[in-house]
Design a protein around this motif. Sequence first.
Motif, PDB file in Angstrom:
ATOM      1  N   GLY A   1       0.776  -1.202  -0.084  1.00 50.38           N
ATOM      2  CA  GLY A   1       0.191   0.161  -0.086  1.00 50.38           C
ATOM      3  C   GLY A   1       0.712   1.173   0.089  1.00 50.38           C
ATOM      4  O   GLY A   1       0.129   2.502  -0.096  1.00 50.38           O
ATOM      5  N   LYS A   2       1.987   1.147   0.136  1.00 50.89           N
ATOM      6  CA  LYS A   2       3.023   2.637   0.135  1.00 50.89           C
ATOM      7  C   LYS A   2       3.612   2.449  -1.068  1.00 50.89           C
ATOM      8  O   LYS A   2       3.950   1.661  -1.813  1.00 50.89           O
ATOM      9  N   VAL A   3       3.762   3.815  -1.474  1.00 50.82           N
ATOM     10  CA  VAL A   3       4.378   4.327  -2.906  1.00 50.82           C
ATOM     11  C   VAL A   3       6.112   4.696  -2.571  1.00 50.82           C
ATOM     12  O   VAL A   3       6.210   5.680  -1.567  1.00 50.82           O
ATOM     13  N   ALA A   4       6.874   4.003  -3.507  1.00 47.88           N
ATOM     14  CA  ALA A   4       8.210   4.687  -3.709  1.00 47.88           C
ATOM     15  C   ALA A   4       8.609   5.240  -4.732  1.00 47.88           C
ATOM     16  O   ALA A   4       8.102   4.771  -5.860  1.00 47.88           O
ATOM     17  N   PHE A   5       9.541   6.358  -4.794  1.00 49.20           N
ATOM     18  CA  PHE A   5       9.861   6.916  -6.268  1.00 49.20           C
ATOM     19  C   PHE A   5      11.310   6.769  -6.138  1.00 49.20           C
ATOM     20  O   PHE A   5      12.059   7.601  -4.998  1.00 49.20           O
ATOM     21  N   VAL A   6      12.070   6.128  -7.287  1.00 48.90           N
ATOM     22  CA  VAL A   6      13.441   6.024  -7.130  1.00 48.90           C
ATOM     23  C   VAL A   6      13.964   6.709  -8.287  1.00 48.90           C
ATOM     24  O   VAL A   6      13.481   6.356  -9.374  1.00 48.90           O
ATOM     25  N   THR A   7      15.017   7.592  -8.110  1.00 50.87           N
ATOM     26  CA  THR A   7      15.536   8.236  -9.289  1.00 50.87           C
ATOM     27  C   THR A   7      16.791   7.204  -9.719  1.00 50.87           C
ATOM     28  O   THR A   7      17.499   6.661  -8.881  1.00 50.87           O
ATOM     29  N   GLY A   8      17.005   7.023 -11.112  1.00 55.20           N
ATOM     30  CA  GLY A   8      18.119   6.192 -11.388  1.00 55.20           C
ATOM     31  C   GLY A   8      17.905   4.916 -11.263  1.00 55.20           C
ATOM     32  O   GLY A   8      18.871   4.315 -10.739  1.00 55.20           O
ATOM     33  N   GLY A   9      16.741   4.405 -11.016  1.00 54.52           N
ATOM     34  CA  GLY A   9      16.412   3.141 -10.701  1.00 54.52           C
ATOM     35  C   GLY A   9      16.520   1.959 -11.785  1.00 54.52           C
ATOM     36  O   GLY A   9      16.093   0.849 -11.633  1.00 54.52           O
ATOM     37  N   SER A  10      17.106   2.328 -12.797  1.00 55.55           N
ATOM     38  CA  SER A  10      17.226   1.452 -13.934  1.00 55.55           C
ATOM     39  C   SER A  10      18.553   0.459 -14.090  1.00 55.55           C
ATOM     40  O   SER A  10      18.347  -0.594 -14.682  1.00 55.55           O
ATOM     41  N   ARG A  11      19.385   0.985 -13.311  1.00 58.27           N
ATOM     42  CA  ARG A  11      20.420   0.082 -13.062  1.00 58.27           C
ATOM     43  C   ARG A  11      21.328   0.292 -12.053  1.00 58.27           C
ATOM     44  O   ARG A  11      21.104   1.376 -11.231  1.00 58.27           O
ATOM     45  N   GLY A  12      22.290  -0.381 -11.606  1.00 56.36           N
ATOM     46  CA  GLY A  12      23.340  -0.112 -10.430  1.00 56.36           C
ATOM     47  C   GLY A  12      22.618  -0.323  -9.045  1.00 56.36           C
ATOM     48  O   GLY A  12      21.485  -1.040  -9.017  1.00 56.36           O
ATOM     49  N   ILE A  13      22.936   0.669  -8.274  1.00 57.85           N
ATOM     50  CA  ILE A  13      22.435   0.731  -6.779  1.00 57.85           C
ATOM     51  C   ILE A  13      20.874   1.082  -6.938  1.00 57.85           C
ATOM     52  O   ILE A  13      20.078   0.384  -6.256  1.00 57.85           O
ATOM     53  N   GLY A  14      20.602   2.072  -7.780  1.00 59.54           N
ATOM     54  CA  GLY A  14      18.958   2.196  -7.925  1.00 59.54           C
ATOM     55  C   GLY A  14      18.075   1.044  -8.161  1.00 59.54           C
ATOM     56  O   GLY A  14      17.046   0.823  -7.558  1.00 59.54           O
ATOM     57  N   TYR A  15      18.750   0.170  -9.225  1.00 60.31           N
ATOM     58  CA  TYR A  15      18.002  -0.831  -9.772  1.00 60.31           C
ATOM     59  C   TYR A  15      17.525  -1.687  -8.358  1.00 60.31           C
ATOM     60  O   TYR A  15      16.407  -2.441  -8.261  1.00 60.31           O
ATOM     61  N   TYR A  16      18.715  -2.174  -7.750  1.00 66.50           N
ATOM     62  CA  TYR A  16      18.582  -2.965  -6.638  1.00 66.50           C
ATOM     63  C   TYR A  16      17.838  -2.619  -5.366  1.00 66.50           C
ATOM     64  O   TYR A  16      17.201  -3.187  -4.729  1.00 66.50           O
ATOM     65  N   THR A  17      17.925  -0.995  -5.498  1.00 66.87           N
ATOM     66  CA  THR A  17      16.869  -0.432  -4.260  1.00 66.87           C
ATOM     67  C   THR A  17      15.407  -0.744  -4.792  1.00 66.87           C
ATOM     68  O   THR A  17      14.741  -0.942  -3.840  1.00 66.87           O
ATOM     69  N   ALA A  18      15.253  -0.529  -6.058  1.00 70.46           N
ATOM     70  CA  ALA A  18      14.001  -0.321  -6.421  1.00 70.46           C
ATOM     71  C   ALA A  18      13.428  -2.011  -6.528  1.00 70.46           C
ATOM     72  O   ALA A  18      12.149  -2.006  -6.008  1.00 70.46           O
ATOM     73  N   LYS A  19      14.070  -2.743  -6.767  1.00 71.86           N
ATOM     74  CA  LYS A  19      13.929  -4.324  -6.769  1.00 71.86           C
ATOM     75  C   LYS A  19      13.526  -4.514  -5.379  1.00 71.86           C
ATOM     76  O   LYS A  19      12.486  -5.320  -4.930  1.00 71.86           O
ATOM     77  N   HIS A  20      14.290  -4.203  -4.419  1.00 76.33           N
ATOM     78  CA  HIS A  20      13.950  -4.743  -2.996  1.00 76.33           C
ATOM     79  C   HIS A  20      12.808  -4.079  -2.377  1.00 76.33           C
ATOM     80  O   HIS A  20      11.928  -4.752  -1.891  1.00 76.33           O
ATOM     81  N   LEU A  21      12.449  -2.818  -2.870  1.00 78.15           N
ATOM     82  CA  LEU A  21      11.375  -2.034  -2.271  1.00 78.15           C
ATOM     83  C   LEU A  21      10.210  -2.962  -2.967  1.00 78.15           C
ATOM     84  O   LEU A  21       9.079  -2.880  -2.355  1.00 78.15           O
ATOM     85  N   ALA A  22      10.237  -3.243  -4.193  1.00 80.52           N
ATOM     86  CA  ALA A  22       9.088  -3.860  -4.938  1.00 80.52           C
ATOM     87  C   ALA A  22       8.964  -5.218  -4.064  1.00 80.52           C
ATOM     88  O   ALA A  22       7.765  -5.985  -3.853  1.00 80.52           O
ATOM     89  N   LYS A  23      10.082  -5.834  -3.705  1.00 78.50           N
ATOM     90  CA  LYS A  23       9.890  -7.297  -3.063  1.00 78.50           C
ATOM     91  C   LYS A  23       9.118  -7.049  -1.978  1.00 78.50           C
ATOM     92  O   LYS A  23       8.224  -8.226  -1.255  1.00 78.50           O
ATOM     93  N   HIS A  24       9.287  -6.065  -1.102  1.00 79.39           N
ATOM     94  CA  HIS A  24       8.563  -5.877   0.038  1.00 79.39           C
ATOM     95  C   HIS A  24       7.266  -5.368  -0.087  1.00 79.39           C
ATOM     96  O   HIS A  24       6.430  -4.795   0.766  1.00 79.39           O
ATOM     97  N   GLY A  25       6.672  -5.326  -1.342  1.00 78.22           N
ATOM     98  CA  GLY A  25       5.168  -4.771  -1.484  1.00 78.22           C
ATOM     99  C   GLY A  25       4.904  -3.419  -1.831  1.00 78.22           C
ATOM    100  O   GLY A  25       3.872  -3.246  -2.273  1.00 78.22           O
ATOM    101  N   MET A  26       6.030  -2.541  -2.184  1.00 75.33           N
ATOM    102  CA  MET A  26       5.540  -1.349  -2.482  1.00 75.33           C
ATOM    103  C   MET A  26       5.429  -1.054  -3.987  1.00 75.33           C
ATOM    104  O   MET A  26       5.917  -1.763  -4.684  1.00 75.33           O
TER     105      MET A  26
END
Length: 327
Positions: free
Chosen positions: A41-66
């Motif tokens: 139910g929560k929303v996250a906005f990640v700049t530079g989330g297509s690759r590198g650190i940003g990608y894995y940040t976005a992936k983990h937040l999605a894994k936790h249901g965001m």
Amino acid sequence: MAAMCVSLLPVLRNYYIAVKVLLQQLLCRSFTLPDLPGQDGKVAFVTGGSRGIGYYTAKHLAKHGMHVIIAGNNEADGNEAVRRIQEDTLNEKVEFVFCDLTSMKSIRNCVQNFKARNLGLHVLINNAGVMLVPESRTEDGFETHFGLNYLGHFLLTNLLLDTMRKSGTHDFNARVVTVSSATHFTGELNFDDLQPRHCYSSHGAYAQSKLALVLFTYYLQQQLTAEGCYVTTNAVDPGVVNTDLYQHVSWPGRFVKWMAGWLLLKTPEEGASTSIYAAISPDLEGIGGCYLYNGERIKSADITYNTDVQKKLWALSCKMAALPALT
């Protein structure tokens, strides 16, 4: 000759910090994320989330249901990242939006489109960045490191703050997480030449942008605390990470990276750990104004605690971004 010597100083300082951090990484275990609660139910906005650190940040937040929104300036890379994250996490609420942080117009358009959807915003990860690029200017005439790494995120954060204020609650403060770097310790702010036009150094410009991000984080937290709103902001240091950012490093540096990267440098996933921790860990609920490294709060450069410098940078940044002095 004098100009050359001056321009070499930021290079030597940055490499000194890099060696120091690499030795720490060699001698100390990398931070391992603890079990973290679901974020449905929560929303996250990640700049530079297509690759590198940003990608894995976005992936983990999605894994936790965001519901994760990846912002970037390359649509093909962004859509591919979305596809991979959706496939790996089985979370369909992952999407790409176009946002060019070198363009004030693009940032404003992105935020306008986002707000039109009436979504909440619980986590903003200011992750995107460039490093050691040759001297160049953004669309609005700012030095590229300063304009993209710092000023673009300054504007984006300020434009999204009203949504975050509405989204934060007593039980879960909305959180701004800004990725800085240990190079901020070597950074210097020359208020008479923030867009360096004399004896340009890409190392100095990069360090300055990362220093500005920490100053911005601390001053913003002061404002949020004074308001009494449920939003916090912290800066994180990912360490020295094996990513594509090193494409502009000189050939000896690239050779060392190629030879010893597997031993000394963190993987992008390891580099993302502190950003993820700062974004959703209960340990940091209601806690802001911190500089985090390897999942721990540490002291940043002395100048970052200077409230006069914080305030002066903030005022100049508002002027450059065409924002009111206080938002």
